[in-house]
Structures are given as C-alpha cells and as structure tokens.
Scaffold this motif. Structure first.
Motif, short mmCIF file in Angstrom:
data_model
loop_
_atom_site.label_atom_id
_atom_site.label_comp_id
_atom_site.label_asym_id
_atom_site.label_seq_id
_atom_site.Cartn_x
_atom_site.Cartn_y
_atom_site.Cartn_z
N ALA A 19 0.93 -1.60 -0.29
CA ALA A 19 0.16 -0.33 0.35
C ALA A 19 0.96 0.99 0.15
O ALA A 19 2.12 1.51 0.87
CB ALA A 19 -0.83 -0.05 0.85
N ASN A 20 0.84 2.04 -0.47
CA ASN A 20 0.96 3.31 -0.71
C ASN A 20 2.48 3.18 -0.83
O ASN A 20 3.37 3.64 -0.49
CB ASN A 20 1.11 4.73 0.55
CG ASN A 20 -0.50 4.28 0.84
OD1 ASN A 20 -0.79 4.48 -0.04
ND2 ASN A 20 -0.40 4.10 2.42
N GLY A 21 2.58 1.98 -1.74
CA GLY A 21 4.22 2.42 -2.29
C GLY A 21 5.52 1.20 -1.15
O GLY A 21 6.52 1.15 -1.71
N PHE A 22 4.67 0.71 0.35
CA PHE A 22 5.41 0.01 0.78
C PHE A 22 4.65 -1.51 0.59
O PHE A 22 3.50 -1.53 0.89
CB PHE A 22 5.05 0.51 2.32
CG PHE A 22 5.84 2.44 2.52
CD1 PHE A 22 7.26 2.49 2.36
CD2 PHE A 22 5.49 3.38 2.36
CE1 PHE A 22 7.44 3.82 2.79
CE2 PHE A 22 5.75 4.57 2.35
CZ PHE A 22 7.09 4.87 2.47
N ALA A 23 5.75 -2.04 1.13
CA ALA A 23 5.20 -3.56 1.32
C ALA A 23 5.79 -3.87 3.17
O ALA A 23 7.07 -3.50 3.55
CB ALA A 23 6.55 -4.65 0.71
N GLU A 24 4.83 -4.87 3.57
CA GLU A 24 4.32 -4.98 4.72
C GLU A 24 4.68 -6.57 4.73
O GLU A 24 3.67 -7.12 4.11
CB GLU A 24 3.74 -4.69 5.92
CG GLU A 24 3.73 -3.57 5.93
CD GLU A 24 3.20 -2.21 7.22
OE1 GLU A 24 2.79 -3.05 8.11
OE2 GLU A 24 2.16 -1.77 6.26
N LYS A 25 5.11 -7.58 5.49
CA LYS A 25 5.06 -8.80 5.43
C LYS A 25 4.42 -9.08 6.81
O LYS A 25 4.93 -8.92 7.96
CB LYS A 25 6.27 -9.50 5.62
CG LYS A 25 5.89 -11.25 5.69
CD LYS A 25 7.66 -12.02 5.11
CE LYS A 25 7.36 -13.67 5.61
NZ LYS A 25 8.74 -14.27 5.14
N VAL A 26 3.58 -9.83 7.24
CA VAL A 26 3.00 -10.24 7.87
C VAL A 26 2.52 -12.76 7.50
O VAL A 26 2.19 -12.90 7.02
CB VAL A 26 1.28 -9.96 8.36
CG1 VAL A 26 0.52 -11.08 9.67
CG2 VAL A 26 1.43 -8.31 8.32
N ALA A 27 3.13 -12.48 8.76
CA ALA A 27 3.07 -14.09 9.08
C ALA A 27 1.79 -14.60 9.52
O ALA A 27 1.09 -14.20 11.21
CB ALA A 27 4.28 -14.86 10.20
N PHE A 28 1.29 -15.79 9.97
CA PHE A 28 -0.52 -16.13 10.47
C PHE A 28 0.78 -17.66 10.61
O PHE A 28 0.54 -18.41 9.93
CB PHE A 28 -1.02 -15.94 10.02
CG PHE A 28 -1.97 -14.64 9.56
CD1 PHE A 28 -2.49 -14.16 10.49
CD2 PHE A 28 -1.38 -14.04 8.47
CE1 PHE A 28 -3.14 -12.82 9.57
CE2 PHE A 28 -1.42 -12.51 8.00
CZ PHE A 28 -2.50 -12.07 8.87
N SER A 29 0.37 -17.97 11.90
CA SER A 29 0.48 -19.70 12.61
C SER A 29 -0.76 -20.81 11.78
O SER A 29 -1.90 -19.56 13.18
CB SER A 29 0.76 -19.44 13.53
OG SER A 29 2.13 -18.84 13.96
N ILE A 30 -0.96 -21.14 11.69
CA ILE A 30 -1.99 -21.76 11.72
C ILE A 30 -1.64 -23.11 13.20
O ILE A 30 -1.59 -23.99 13.51
CB ILE A 30 -2.14 -23.05 11.09
CG1 ILE A 30 -2.29 -22.26 9.44
CG2 ILE A 30 -3.60 -23.73 11.01
CD1 ILE A 30 -2.54 -23.68 8.00
N THR A 31 -2.69 -22.29 14.00
CA THR A 31 -3.26 -23.16 15.49
C THR A 31 -4.55 -23.59 15.16
O THR A 31 -4.33 -24.52 16.41
CB THR A 31 -3.19 -22.27 16.59
OG1 THR A 31 -4.28 -21.34 16.46
CG2 THR A 31 -2.03 -20.98 16.64
N GLY A 32 -5.39 -24.09 14.17
CA GLY A 32 -6.36 -25.31 14.52
C GLY A 32 -6.15 -25.44 13.43
O GLY A 32 -6.69 -25.08 12.10
N LYS A 33 -7.27 -27.12 12.77
CA LYS A 33 -7.50 -27.52 12.38
C LYS A 33 -8.90 -28.22 12.41
O LYS A 33 -8.44 -29.25 13.50
CB LYS A 33 -6.80 -28.26 11.39
CG LYS A 33 -7.50 -28.84 9.97
CD LYS A 33 -6.64 -29.53 9.10
CE LYS A 33 -6.71 -29.80 7.59
NZ LYS A 33 -5.68 -31.02 6.78
N GLU A 34 -10.21 -28.23 12.01
CA GLU A 34 -10.59 -29.20 12.72
C GLU A 34 -11.88 -29.99 11.37
O GLU A 34 -12.33 -28.66 10.58
CB GLU A 34 -11.86 -27.95 13.54
CG GLU A 34 -12.82 -29.57 13.59
CD GLU A 34 -13.88 -27.92 14.56
OE1 GLU A 34 -15.33 -29.31 14.70
OE2 GLU A 34 -13.92 -27.54 15.02
N ASP A 35 -11.74 -30.86 10.85
CA ASP A 35 -13.16 -31.55 9.92
C ASP A 35 -13.98 -31.66 10.06
O ASP A 35 -14.06 -31.88 11.22
CB ASP A 35 -12.07 -32.55 9.51
CG ASP A 35 -12.96 -33.20 8.42
OD1 ASP A 35 -14.10 -32.91 7.67
OD2 ASP A 35 -12.37 -34.12 7.18
#
Length: 187
Positions: A19-35
């Motif tokens: 956005a506005n010429g800047f890049a930001e990295k954001v990490a997300f951990s997967i803490t749950g999975k349900e079927d």
C-alpha cells in the motif's frame, strides 16, 4: 490494499501487503484445524493467529479471503472456514477474540450443499493493541475461562486492566462487522 503475494506453508501463511508504495510482511500461524464434514460435503475449519497486533481492517480482510481461497484449494474441500484470532492459543470459543472470519464455498452451495451462497466474510473494525494485549493477558492467566458475564470475569477484567495501566471499566470486546453477507460470486 492488495495482497501482493501469499505463500502457504505446512503450518503457516505469510502475506505481503502493499500500500502506498510500501510492502509489509505478516506471518500467520495455523493453530487449529477441524474437519466438520458429512457424507457428500467436505468441510474444514482453520484458525490462524497473526504475528503482530496492529493489523488494519484492510489487511485482515485481504488475509482472511486469501487464506480461505488458498486453504480450500490445498485441502480440496467443498467448504472452508478461516478464523483469524488475536488469542495466541487460537481459541475462538468465546468469540470476543476473533478478528476476522471467512466462509468460502466455491461451488456456491454453502455449508449444507443446498444453500445458495459462495462467501460470507466478517472483519473487526474496533480491535486495538490494548484490547489484544488484554485478551492475551486474560487467556494467559485464565486459560479455561469461558463465561464473560460471570462475577469471576468482572473481577479478572478489573485486575488485568489495572495491571496493564488501563481504566478499570476497560472493555476488551471485539465486534465483527459483516463485510460480505451470504452471497454468490466473488468478494
């Protein structure tokens, strides 16, 4: 704001927002999975926790939508739910720690297989770093806490607010706003 790049790894997602010429990295951990499938309908739910507390509405919206599409394709399921929560454990039980929620059904048949919708998306506009700190402090001290209307909760809320230097009547409630009501087509 657009997700310039997304990468799915076994237990994590990384998004680069531009956005506005800047890049930001954001990490997300997967803490749950349900079927939560049933015969004839494959359905899966995932809980993601971001690595930072200052995500904007636009960042949350793009992340939850991109994660839903990526996870649905990787898991080859009919329905995917993606919850982004600020609780480090990924707990979404109480609901007051959910930052974003996307339900995605690319075949347009919803959860049941006979509904007529493709997307449902909710994102908060009122999460603040103070609220997120408060929620994580509450979760750390009271990991089994479930009733936010009890006397115990009010006592804990007052004590945690004092410990964090917040007003005694501080409310950590995070409210989701419906961005896309159950509808077919893109978001």
């Amino acid at each position: 704001m657009k997700v310039a790049k997304s990468l799915c790894i076994a237990l994590a997602f990384s998004f680069i927002f531009s956005a506005n010429g800047f890049a930001e990295k954001v990490a997300f951990s997967i803490t749950g999975k349900e079927d939560f499938s049933f015969p004839g309908r494959s359905r899966k739910s995932f809980t993601l926790v971001p690595d930072r507390d200052d995500l904007t509405f636009d960042m949350l919206l793009e992340a939850v939508k991109s994660a839903a599409v990526n996870l649905q394709q990787n898991e080859r399921c009919d329905v995917v739910e993606v919850w982004i929560t600020c609780a480090k454990s990924g707990d979404t039980f109480s609901g007051f720690n959910v930052l974003a929620l996307a339900r995605y059904c690319p075949d347009g048949r919803g959860h049941s297989g006979s509904d007529k919708w493709t997307w449902e998306v909710f994102v908060t506009k009122n999460a603040t770093p103070d609220k997120i700190k408060f929620i994580n402090a509450l979760e750390t001290r009271y990991p089994k806490f479930r009733d936010m209307y009890s006397k115990e909760y009010n006592a804990a809320r007052t004590q945690i607010a004092a410990d964090l230097g917040l007003p005694p009547d501080f409310r950590p409630d995070i409210e989701l706003e419906e961005v896309v009501s159950r509808r077919s087509g893109g978001v």
